[in-house]
Write an enzyme that holds these catalytic residues in place. Structure first.
Site, PDB file in Angstrom:
ATOM      1  N   GLY A   9       6.444  11.512   3.063  1.00  0.00           N
ATOM      2  CA  GLY A   9       6.858  11.809   4.435  1.00  0.00           C
ATOM      3  C   GLY A   9       6.892  10.554   5.281  1.00  0.00           C
ATOM      4  N   ASP A  53       9.383   8.671 -10.710  1.00  0.00           N
ATOM      5  CA  ASP A  53       8.651   8.174  -9.546  1.00  0.00           C
ATOM      6  C   ASP A  53       7.174   7.986  -9.884  1.00  0.00           C
ATOM      7  OD1 ASP A  53       8.464   7.973  -6.370  1.00  0.00           O
ATOM      8  OD2 ASP A  53       6.878   9.330  -7.015  1.00  0.00           O
ATOM      9  N   GLU A  55       0.817  -1.209   0.000  1.00  0.00           N
ATOM     10  CA  GLU A  55       0.000   0.000   0.000  1.00  0.00           C
ATOM     11  C   GLU A  55       0.856   1.267   0.000  1.00  0.00           C
ATOM     12  OE1 GLU A  55      -2.913   1.860  -0.810  1.00  0.00           O
ATOM     13  OE2 GLU A  55      -3.778   0.073   0.145  1.00  0.00           O
ATOM     14  N   LYS A 103       4.644   4.437 -10.202  1.00  0.00           N
ATOM     15  CA  LYS A 103       3.349   4.322  -9.539  1.00  0.00           C
ATOM     16  C   LYS A 103       2.226   4.119 -10.550  1.00  0.00           C
ATOM     17  CE  LYS A 103       4.949   7.204  -5.712  1.00  0.00           C
ATOM     18  NZ  LYS A 103       4.944   8.555  -5.103  1.00  0.00           N
TER      19      LYS A 103
END
Length: 446
Positions: A315, A214, A142, A218
């Site tokens: 983060g 990146d 996830e 995804k």
């Protein structure tokens, strides 16, 4: 190999703890380690059995890490993931190697895996999923897409009975922050990037983010999950945001739009396509209001309709939250002696070339402010079967009319084929009525 699971009917107080091997102890890894160590009662309540941190593999064992027992650390990750007393491996080191070798070894030893490694999954997800299924264990990820936003499991499980036709999202917080700063403050790309680096949103080397690598990884994962097929990161069309200028931002504002780096995955009767590139999005669209370093994913399904997932996309804490969610799920499965449903792959769909993609475009052209120019430009568009929805002509502020290049045409096309627009732009660039190459940006959500 066959693994022996504990009896799920046994009282929880008599069961041995599930033992976790952690690979990597950076920003996210250290957060995950502390969450496991400081929330034992919460984890037992959710899992039904204790979860114990058995070891942490790092490159530098001697480096002090506040709050973590130095005896947990090892610089031999292969020895850690192949230990017989390990139940679950969490991989947070990133990259392709040695992560791929380590995770394959873990799966082959009957250990379930939780990972946030989008680059690895985009390149070798099929191999890892097959290994997990072959050995009857879990592979959950996830945290690999959009940080804390729960999007992988909804696509993998909740929507598996529906037909997803399109997934469009902002899946990179760094680029969204940069573009948002350019929009709200008028900053240049370079200034907005420096601000992102100063705030910790961008790496010292931001290439993976600003050039779209990146987001492309995804997008490959999202397309594979949404369309129940296999797609690699290198099959995703990719453009970054380094060429976006304040003039582009202002031109978007004139259309009541903002510029976002989008990952767009589409399925049609002829095949599927995944693409990552800057695009104009109406401010009225759900994605148009996503600001700062937030991520958002917009899903269109035949029966469920339009679904929106929004939240922090990067983060330590948001990503650690997603990792812990997977850990609890995998641990629950282990307690029950089962593995979760594998990634469904129903068919191998053709992957369409970018040339065949159809979308809208904004095209800005610097032209001579004289009779016949608009007709000449329109003729070129018509020749390449690119239909025009709107055309606006404006004077260039401060332009020297003596040199002739004193007007800008802002053109919004109807939906057009990518290759037709490319051919149109190539001819416009050669036209005597046009000064230099036109500025072109795709339009989504209209």
């Amino acid at each position: 190999m066959t693994t022996t699971r504990p009896d799920p009917a046994a009282p929880s107080s008599t069961r041995e703890p599930l033992r976790v091997a952690l690979l990597g102890c950076g920003v996210v890894g250290s957060q995950v380690a502390r969450m496991i160590l400081t929330r034992p009662d919460d984890i037992v309540a959710r899992v039904g059995r204790p979860v114990e941190l058995a070891g942490i593999a790092v490159a530098h064992v001697g480096r002090p890490r506040h709050g973590l027992d130095s005896r947990l650390f090892t610089d031999d990750p292969m020895a850690l993931v192949t230990r017989d007393d390990i139940d679950i491996v969490i991989e947070l080191i990133g990259g392709i190697d040695p992560a791929r070798t380590l995770l394959l070894a873990a799966l082959e030893h009957g250990h379930s895996v939780v990972t946030a490694n989008k680059a690895l999954l985009a390149a070798y997800g099929d191999e890892l999923n097959k290994a997990a299924e072959a050995h009857g264990v879990d592979l959950y990820y996830e945290a690999a897409v959009a940080g804390a936003i729960p999007i992988v499991r909804p696509l993998r499980e909740s929507l598996v009975g529906d037909q997803v036709t399109r997934v469009m999202g902002i899946v990179n917080g760094t680029t969204n922050f940069i573009l948002d700063q350019m929009t709200t403050t008028g900053a240049s790309f370079e200034a907005a990037l420096a601000d992102a680096q100063a705030r910790g949103f961008a790496e010292a080397d931001p290439t993976a983010d600003v050039e779209g690598y990146d987001a492309a990884a995804k997008a490959a994962l999202l397309a594979s999950l949404a369309f129940h097929t296999r797609m690699r990161g290198d099959q995703v069309y990719r453009e970054g945001i380094t060429g976006i200028t304040p003039d582009d931002i202002e031109a978007a504002r004139d259309m009541d739009c903002v510029i976002k780096l989008l990952a767009v995955c589409q399925a049609g009767k002829d095949g599927i396509v995944a693409r990552v590139h800057p695009a104009l999005v109406p401010v009225s669209h759900p994605l148009g209001s996503v600001s700062g370093a937030f991520n958002a994913v917009f899903v269109e399904a035949r029966e469920a309709g339009h679904l929106m997932f929004l939240g922090p996309g990067a983060g330590g804490s948001p990503t650690a939250s997603a990792v812990m969610g997977d850990l609890v799920t995998v641990a629950r499965n282990s307690v029950r002696g089962v593995a979760g449903p594998p990634q469904a792959v129903f068919d191998e769909y053709p992957i369409l070339p970018m040339d065949d993609v159809r979308t809208r475009f904004q095209i800005r052209i610097q032209v001579r402010d004289e009779p016949g120019v608009l007709a000449a430009v329109a003729t070129i568009f018509a020749h390449h079967e690119v239909s025009l929805q709107t055309v606006q002509q404006s004077a260039i502020e401060g332009a020297d009319k003596a040199d002739g290049w004193s007007a800008t045409l802002k053109i919004l096309t109807h939906e057009a084929r990518e290759s037709d627009v490319e051919a149109c732009v190539a001819e416009l660039t050669q036209s005597k009525a046009v000064n230099a190459a036109p500025r072109v940006i795709r339009v989504e959500g209209m």
